[in-house]
Enzyme design. Structure first.
Site, PDB file in Angstrom:
ATOM      1  N   GLY A  79       0.853  -1.186   0.000  1.00 28.03           N
ATOM      2  CA  GLY A  79       0.000   0.000   0.000  1.00 28.03           C
ATOM      3  C   GLY A  79       0.885   1.230   0.000  1.00 28.03           C
ATOM      4  O   GLY A  79       0.560   2.275   0.564  1.00 28.03           O
TER       5      GLY A  79
ATOM      6  N   ASP B 116       2.622  -2.015  -4.430  1.00 27.76           N
ATOM      7  CA  ASP B 116       1.255  -1.507  -4.604  1.00 27.76           C
ATOM      8  C   ASP B 116       0.691  -2.173  -5.855  1.00 27.76           C
ATOM      9  O   ASP B 116       1.332  -3.059  -6.433  1.00 27.76           O
ATOM     10  CB  ASP B 116       1.213   0.032  -4.666  1.00 27.76           C
ATOM     11  CG  ASP B 116      -0.106   0.585  -4.099  1.00 27.76           C
ATOM     12  OD1 ASP B 116      -1.171   0.334  -4.701  1.00 27.76           O
ATOM     13  OD2 ASP B 116      -0.067   1.250  -3.048  1.00 27.76           O
TER      14      ASP B 116
ATOM     15  N   ASP C 210      -4.785   2.453  18.681  1.00 24.97           N
ATOM     16  CA  ASP C 210      -5.808   2.503  19.723  1.00 24.97           C
ATOM     17  C   ASP C 210      -5.152   2.694  21.090  1.00 24.97           C
ATOM     18  O   ASP C 210      -5.628   3.454  21.923  1.00 24.97           O
ATOM     19  CB  ASP C 210      -6.629   1.207  19.697  1.00 24.97           C
ATOM     20  CG  ASP C 210      -7.151   0.926  18.298  1.00 24.97           C
ATOM     21  OD1 ASP C 210      -7.964   1.719  17.805  1.00 24.97           O
ATOM     22  OD2 ASP C 210      -6.711  -0.061  17.670  1.00 24.97           O
TER      23      ASP C 210
ATOM     24  N   ARG D   7     -19.823  -4.440   5.008  1.00 25.09           N
ATOM     25  CA  ARG D   7     -18.644  -4.894   5.739  1.00 25.09           C
ATOM     26  C   ARG D   7     -18.171  -6.255   5.218  1.00 25.09           C
ATOM     27  O   ARG D   7     -16.993  -6.525   5.090  1.00 25.09           O
ATOM     28  CB  ARG D   7     -19.005  -5.006   7.229  1.00 25.09           C
ATOM     29  CG  ARG D   7     -17.852  -4.839   8.185  1.00 25.09           C
ATOM     30  CD  ARG D   7     -18.349  -4.998   9.605  1.00 25.09           C
ATOM     31  NE  ARG D   7     -18.745  -6.374   9.839  1.00 25.09           N
ATOM     32  CZ  ARG D   7     -17.926  -7.319  10.314  1.00 25.09           C
ATOM     33  NH1 ARG D   7     -16.692  -7.008  10.627  1.00 25.09           N
ATOM     34  NH2 ARG D   7     -18.345  -8.542  10.510  1.00 25.09           N
TER      35      ARG D   7
ATOM     36  N   ASN E 264      -7.101  -3.101   7.104  1.00 29.78           N
ATOM     37  CA  ASN E 264      -8.303  -3.653   7.754  1.00 29.78           C
ATOM     38  C   ASN E 264      -9.037  -4.688   6.922  1.00 29.78           C
ATOM     39  O   ASN E 264      -8.992  -4.617   5.706  1.00 29.78           O
ATOM     40  CB  ASN E 264      -9.247  -2.503   8.094  1.00 29.78           C
ATOM     41  CG  ASN E 264      -8.807  -1.819   9.373  1.00 29.78           C
ATOM     42  OD1 ASN E 264      -8.394  -2.487  10.312  1.00 29.78           O
ATOM     43  ND2 ASN E 264      -8.878  -0.510   9.384  1.00 29.78           N
TER      44      ASN E 264
ATOM     45  N   HIS F 279      -9.372  -4.765  16.336  1.00 29.91           N
ATOM     46  CA  HIS F 279      -9.217  -3.359  15.956  1.00 29.91           C
ATOM     47  C   HIS F 279     -10.504  -2.949  15.232  1.00 29.91           C
ATOM     48  O   HIS F 279     -10.578  -2.913  14.008  1.00 29.91           O
ATOM     49  CB  HIS F 279      -8.012  -3.154  15.045  1.00 29.91           C
ATOM     50  CG  HIS F 279      -8.013  -1.779  14.434  1.00 29.91           C
ATOM     51  ND1 HIS F 279      -7.797  -0.642  15.177  1.00 29.91           N
ATOM     52  CD2 HIS F 279      -8.251  -1.354  13.174  1.00 29.91           C
ATOM     53  CE1 HIS F 279      -7.906   0.419  14.390  1.00 29.91           C
ATOM     54  NE2 HIS F 279      -8.171   0.013  13.173  1.00 29.91           N
TER      55      HIS F 279
HETATM   56  P1  NAX Z   1      -5.026   4.287   1.134  1.00 29.78           P
HETATM   57  O1  NAX Z   1      -6.264   3.938   0.385  1.00 29.78           O
HETATM   58  O2  NAX Z   1      -4.524   5.688   1.133  1.00 29.78           O
HETATM   59  O3  NAX Z   1      -3.833   3.356   0.635  1.00 29.78           O
HETATM   60  C1  NAX Z   1      -3.981   1.994   0.455  1.00 29.78           C
HETATM   61  C2  NAX Z   1      -3.047   1.578  -0.644  1.00 29.78           C
HETATM   62  O4  NAX Z   1      -3.084   0.158  -0.721  1.00 29.78           O
HETATM   63  C3  NAX Z   1      -3.426   2.111  -2.032  1.00 29.78           C
HETATM   64  O5  NAX Z   1      -2.317   2.740  -2.622  1.00 29.78           O
HETATM   65  C4  NAX Z   1      -3.840   0.855  -2.773  1.00 29.78           C
HETATM   66  O6  NAX Z   1      -3.568   0.923  -4.154  1.00 29.78           O
HETATM   67  C5  NAX Z   1      -2.973  -0.188  -2.087  1.00 29.78           C
HETATM   68  N1  NAX Z   1      -3.392  -1.568  -2.315  1.00 29.78           N
HETATM   69  C6  NAX Z   1      -4.633  -2.066  -2.521  1.00 29.78           C
HETATM   70  N2  NAX Z   1      -4.576  -3.378  -2.753  1.00 29.78           N
HETATM   71  C7  NAX Z   1      -3.287  -3.736  -2.689  1.00 29.78           C
HETATM   72  C8  NAX Z   1      -2.599  -4.960  -2.863  1.00 29.78           C
HETATM   73  N3  NAX Z   1      -3.243  -6.082  -3.154  1.00 29.78           N
HETATM   74  N4  NAX Z   1      -1.252  -4.963  -2.726  1.00 29.78           N
HETATM   75  C9  NAX Z   1      -0.584  -3.834  -2.453  1.00 29.78           C
HETATM   76  N5  NAX Z   1      -1.179  -2.642  -2.297  1.00 29.78           N
HETATM   77  C10 NAX Z   1      -2.517  -2.590  -2.408  1.00 29.78           C
HETATM   78  O7  NAX Z   1      -5.284   3.772   2.628  1.00 29.78           O
HETATM   79  P2  NAX Z   1      -4.533   4.152   3.972  1.00 29.78           P
HETATM   80  O8  NAX Z   1      -5.183   5.328   4.579  1.00 29.78           O
HETATM   81  O9  NAX Z   1      -3.079   4.179   3.739  1.00 29.78           O
HETATM   82  O10 NAX Z   1      -4.949   2.901   4.880  1.00 29.78           O
HETATM   83  C11 NAX Z   1      -4.480   1.614   4.607  1.00 29.78           C
HETATM   84  C12 NAX Z   1      -5.196   0.592   5.472  1.00 29.78           C
HETATM   85  O11 NAX Z   1      -4.944   0.813   6.857  1.00 29.78           O
HETATM   86  C13 NAX Z   1      -6.716   0.586   5.334  1.00 29.78           C
HETATM   87  O12 NAX Z   1      -7.163  -0.764   5.266  1.00 29.78           O
HETATM   88  C14 NAX Z   1      -7.173   1.181   6.628  1.00 29.78           C
HETATM   89  O13 NAX Z   1      -8.482   0.766   6.971  1.00 29.78           O
HETATM   90  C15 NAX Z   1      -6.150   0.648   7.578  1.00 29.78           C
HETATM   91  N6  NAX Z   1      -6.020   1.312   8.881  1.00 29.78           N
HETATM   92  C16 NAX Z   1      -5.711   0.533   9.939  1.00 29.78           C
HETATM   93  C17 NAX Z   1      -5.494   1.060  11.197  1.00 29.78           C
HETATM   94  C18 NAX Z   1      -5.135   0.185  12.345  1.00 29.78           C
HETATM   95  O14 NAX Z   1      -5.049   0.725  13.452  1.00 29.78           O
HETATM   96  N7  NAX Z   1      -4.904  -1.123  12.205  1.00 29.78           N
HETATM   97  C19 NAX Z   1      -5.660   2.514  11.449  1.00 29.78           C
HETATM   98  C20 NAX Z   1      -5.568   3.339  10.217  1.00 29.78           C
HETATM   99  C21 NAX Z   1      -6.220   2.752   9.003  1.00 29.78           C
HETATM  100  O15 NAX Z   1      -7.611   2.972   9.073  1.00 29.78           O
END
Ligand code: NAX
Length: 332
Positions: free
Chosen positions: A11, A42, A159, A98, A131, A187
């Site tokens: 990502g 990515d 958290d 979800r 997530n 989470h």
């Molecule tokens: P973004 O949408 O800004 O970035 C995600 C990136 O992942 C994008 O560039 C997308 O192209 C890439 N991606 C998608 N599928 C992929 C794959 N198969 N292989 C490699 N890359 C891939 O999201 P962002 O704000 O950076 O958040 C990323 C993730 O963190 C989300 O799932 C979000 O829900 C999760 N979070 C988890 C948290 C936690 O405490 N565990 C808190 C923050 C966040 O909400």
């Protein structure tokens, strides 16, 4: 100078990675004397954006950053990886249930688990941020049977940091004075932020947070809800999800895993449950751990009140449901 370690961020074109990559290159996670080779994974449509990120990494002019490889191919990304941040995932789109989100992500984490199994080092440390982080970590570990289960963890450090900051603010002390607040479970909004074992340092002595606050109604009510809903509150205000704080938490989690926890201090991590505290086995559950020599130990013997027990059971049930949904998707 030490040999570079291989660090993977998936990502990598996204918003969390944008804040995380600077910390890695600056040495604030693996140490200021540890050079790193970065692998940025990515999906193909994001390769153009990723090029821009690579340019910025170069322009940081930081000497610890030895090599940077942007790619959409898991093989070169995970080859001989030492530490992996699985941040990339499919974001929730409007109208998406979800369940749909879980289905899309579980498939991603299956593929990445298989790739880690084939290409990464066997002692690789994998932190799942994307997530649903706990269930993604479980699936990823399941598809990487040659790597110990203990090497897969899910992030609940954001958290924990939120909870620690909220308690410090309520007491009126600096955030580093508050220790050992626990995040139990998933989470998600069923997580249980628990201050029952937390301490606050005043005049060099550790006091129970519950005594310092002296308001059980607040600790069991508003405090818990605020932390459970903090992610949603940030989205409502920023129109985007937490990124700077999520990246900082990912760095905190990995740094403690790498270097160990401080004496008398524990941190929360989503880890594969071994049945401690009566939690069902084989779910990734956030638990208090101490870390030494890059291995965590679940803190044992903490007293669980009946109030806490009920909260732990709710979040455990949700994780069992997620696991069942994930398995159903993978069997299709
Ligand atoms: P973004 O949408 O800004 O970035 C995600 C990136 O992942 C994008 O560039 C997308 O192209 C890439 N991606 C998608 N599928 C992929 C794959 N198969 N292989 C490699 N890359 C891939 O999201 P962002 O704000 O950076 O958040 C990323 C993730 O963190 C989300 O799932 C979000 O829900 C999760 N979070 C988890 C948290 C936690 O405490 N565990 C808190 C923050 C966040 O909400």
């Amino acid at each position: 100078q030490a040999k570079p370690i291989t660090v993977v961020v998936t990502g990598a074109a996204g918003q969390i990675a944008y804040s995380l990559l600077y910390q890695l290159a600056a040495g604030s996670v693996f140490g200021e004397d540890q050079p790193i080779d970065l692998r940025l994974l990515d999906i193909p449509p994001m390769m153009g954006v990723l090029e821009g990120v690579v340019m910025e990494l170069q322009d940081l002019a930081l000497p610890l950053l030895k090599n940077v490889l942007p790619t959409a191919d898991p093989e070169p990304a995970f080859k001989d990886a030492d530490a992996v941040f699985l941040v990339g995932s499919m974001p929730r789109k409007e109208g998406m249930e979800r369940k749909d989100l879980l289905a899309a992500n579980v498939k991603i984490f299956k593929v990445q688990g298989e790739a880690l199994d084939k290409f990464a080092k066997k002692d690789v440390k994998v932190l799942v941020v994307g997530n649903p982080a706990n269930t993604n970590a479980l699936i990823c570990s399941h598809y990487a049977p040659s790597i110990p289960k203990e090497n897969f963890t899910a992030m609940t450090r954001l958290d924990q940091n939120r909870a620690q900051a909220a308690l410090a603010s309520r007491i009126g002390v600096s955030v580093d004075k508050v220790k050992n607040v626990i995040i139990w479970g998933n989470h998600s909004s069923t997580q249980y932020p628990d201050a029952a074992h937390a301490t606050v340092e005043k005049d060099c002595v550790a006091h129970p947070v519950s005594k310092a606050i002296n308001d059980d109604a607040w600790l069991n009510g508003e405090f818990v809800e605020t932390i459970q809903k903090r992610g949603a509150a940030v989205i409502a205000a920023r129109k985007m999800s937490s990124a700077m704080s999520a990246a900082k938490a990912a760095g905190d989690h990995m740094r403690d895993w790498w270097f160990g926890t401080k004496p008398n201090q524990f941190v929360s991590m989503g880890v594969v449950s071994d049945g401690s505290y009566g939690i069902p086995k084989d779910v990734v559950f956030s638990l208090p751990v101490t870390i030494k020599d890059k291995k965590y130990t679940i803190v044992q013997g903490l007293e669980i009140s009946s109030h806490a027990r009920a909260k732990l059971d709710i979040t455990a049930k949700e994780l069992e449901e997620e696991r069942a949904e994930a398995n159903a998707v993978l069997q299709q």
